[in-house]
Design a protein around this motif. Structure first.
Motif, mmCIF file in Angstrom:
data_model
loop_
_atom_site.group_PDB
_atom_site.id
_atom_site.type_symbol
_atom_site.label_atom_id
_atom_site.label_comp_id
_atom_site.label_asym_id
_atom_site.label_seq_id
_atom_site.Cartn_x
_atom_site.Cartn_y
_atom_site.Cartn_z
ATOM 1 N N ALA A 140 -44.115 46.560 119.327
ATOM 2 C CA ALA A 140 -45.378 45.823 119.270
ATOM 3 C C ALA A 140 -46.521 46.821 119.222
ATOM 4 C CB ALA A 140 -45.519 44.912 120.485
ATOM 5 N N ALA A 141 -47.430 46.619 118.277
ATOM 6 C CA ALA A 141 -48.576 47.514 118.112
ATOM 7 C C ALA A 141 -49.862 46.718 118.303
ATOM 8 C CB ALA A 141 -48.554 48.161 116.732
ATOM 9 N N ARG A 142 -50.792 47.283 119.031
ATOM 10 C CA ARG A 142 -52.066 46.614 119.266
ATOM 11 C C ARG A 142 -52.919 46.645 117.995
ATOM 12 N NH1 ARG A 142 -54.703 45.139 123.884
ATOM 13 N NH2 ARG A 142 -53.319 46.349 125.245
ATOM 14 N N THR A 143 -53.565 45.515 117.694
ATOM 15 C CA THR A 143 -54.467 45.402 116.551
ATOM 16 C C THR A 143 -55.805 44.854 117.038
ATOM 17 O OG1 THR A 143 -53.914 43.108 115.993
ATOM 18 C CG2 THR A 143 -52.456 44.829 115.127
ATOM 19 N N ASN A 144 -56.748 44.734 116.115
ATOM 20 C CA ASN A 144 -58.051 44.171 116.486
ATOM 21 C C ASN A 144 -57.938 42.712 116.912
ATOM 22 O OD1 ASN A 144 -59.368 46.571 115.893
ATOM 23 N ND2 ASN A 144 -59.756 45.998 113.761
ATOM 24 N N GLY A 146 -55.126 41.453 118.419
ATOM 25 C CA GLY A 146 -54.184 41.310 119.534
ATOM 26 C C GLY A 146 -53.011 42.250 119.383
ATOM 27 N N TRP A 147 -51.828 41.691 118.998
ATOM 28 C CA TRP A 147 -50.624 42.489 118.848
ATOM 29 C C TRP A 147 -49.867 42.047 117.602
ATOM 30 C CZ3 TRP A 147 -49.335 46.444 122.204
ATOM 31 C CH2 TRP A 147 -50.044 46.493 123.410
ATOM 32 N N GLN A 148 -49.145 42.986 117.004
ATOM 33 C CA GLN A 148 -48.207 42.686 115.933
ATOM 34 C C GLN A 148 -46.838 43.213 116.335
ATOM 35 O OE1 GLN A 148 -49.660 44.221 112.171
ATOM 36 N NE2 GLN A 148 -50.540 42.240 111.628
ATOM 37 N N THR A 171 -43.857 48.871 123.663
ATOM 38 C CA THR A 171 -45.284 49.157 123.518
ATOM 39 C C THR A 171 -45.615 50.580 123.951
ATOM 40 O OG1 THR A 171 -45.649 48.209 125.719
ATOM 41 C CG2 THR A 171 -45.986 46.760 123.828
ATOM 42 N N SER A 180 -42.661 45.732 126.937
ATOM 43 C CA SER A 180 -43.494 44.604 127.349
ATOM 44 C C SER A 180 -42.862 43.311 126.848
ATOM 45 C CB SER A 180 -44.916 44.739 126.786
ATOM 46 O OG SER A 180 -45.533 45.925 127.244
ATOM 47 N N PHE A 182 -43.542 39.396 125.271
ATOM 48 C CA PHE A 182 -44.496 38.602 124.499
ATOM 49 C C PHE A 182 -43.920 37.208 124.278
ATOM 50 C CE2 PHE A 182 -45.133 43.013 123.433
ATOM 51 C CZ PHE A 182 -46.513 43.164 123.372
#
Length: 215
Positions: A140-144, A146-148, A171, A180, A182
């Motif tokens: 999972a990667a944080r983006t503007n 939220g998460w992808q 993460t 993490s 989700f």
């Protein structure tokens, strides 16, 4: 040490056993042949309070401990192991949401989960690492926004059948500390499912890969 059940525990067991004998056992073979469990059954189970066995009283759950909830699973497994196993997974996920989820998430999803209007699946196992949580590769990667999340989960009970999926994804770095959890809801962009696994038993519990492509 006294291992006998209390009156309350015996009542819980007897209620689950009677429900299984009346509503599940007469239909279990047909469900096994059809490869699915009617969703209406879960609503009836939810009315018994079994959709939130380990959820606190304050949150609207049954507030049972692990032993008490195990009595429910044991009693129902006498009628159909698929039903009992899936219910145990749903309750494990529900407790994770209550214990670890943010308040906005809990406010939105917990009551439908307890009523079993929303069914949950647990996504840990992967094709390359099995159920070794420390070795999982979904990320999972944080983006503007939220998460992808991208990755594949294997042999997931309720894959393509459940309404939401508690997904373990990396993460951080290697090992268990970088993981993490989700909640992915069915219908989100990038969430797809593999074909039905061909099993020798528990066929009424649909089992598939869960595939995530930038969900």
């Amino acid at each position: 040490m006294d291992f006998s059940l209390s009156d309350e525990q015996q009542a819980i067991y007897d209620m689950a056993r009677a429900f299984g004998a009346d509503r599940i056992a007469p239909n279990a073979l047909d469900w096994e042949m059809d490869g699915t469990i009617p969703r209406t059954l879960w609503l009836d189970i939810g009315e018994l309070g079994f959709g939130g066995l380990n959820i606190s009283d304050e949150a609207g759950g049954a507030g049972l401990n692990r032993l008490d909830s195990t009595l429910v699973f044991e009693a129902l497994s006498g009628a159909c192991a698929s039903v009992a196993a899936f219910l145990s997974i749903h309750n494990m996920c529900a407790r994770m949401i209550e214990a670890l989820g943010g308040q906005d998430l809990k406010n939105r999803v917990l009551q439908p989960v307890i009523r079993m209007e929303t069914l949950l699946s647990y996504c840990l196992t992967e094709p390359g690492s099995g159920s070794d949580a420390a070795a999982l590769r979904a990320r999972a990667a944080r983006t503007n926004e939220g998460w992808q999340i991208s990755g594949t989960k294997a042999f997931i009970s309720g894959g393509g059948y459940s309404d939401a999926y508690v997904v373990m994804a990396r993460t951080g770095g290697d090992g268990p500390d970088g993981i993490s959890a989700f909640l992915l809801e069915r219908g989100v962009t990038g969430l797809t499912f593999g074909g039905l696994e061909q099993k020798m038993g528990w066929r009424s519990q649909p089992t598939r890969q869960v595939q995530m492509d930038n969900c």
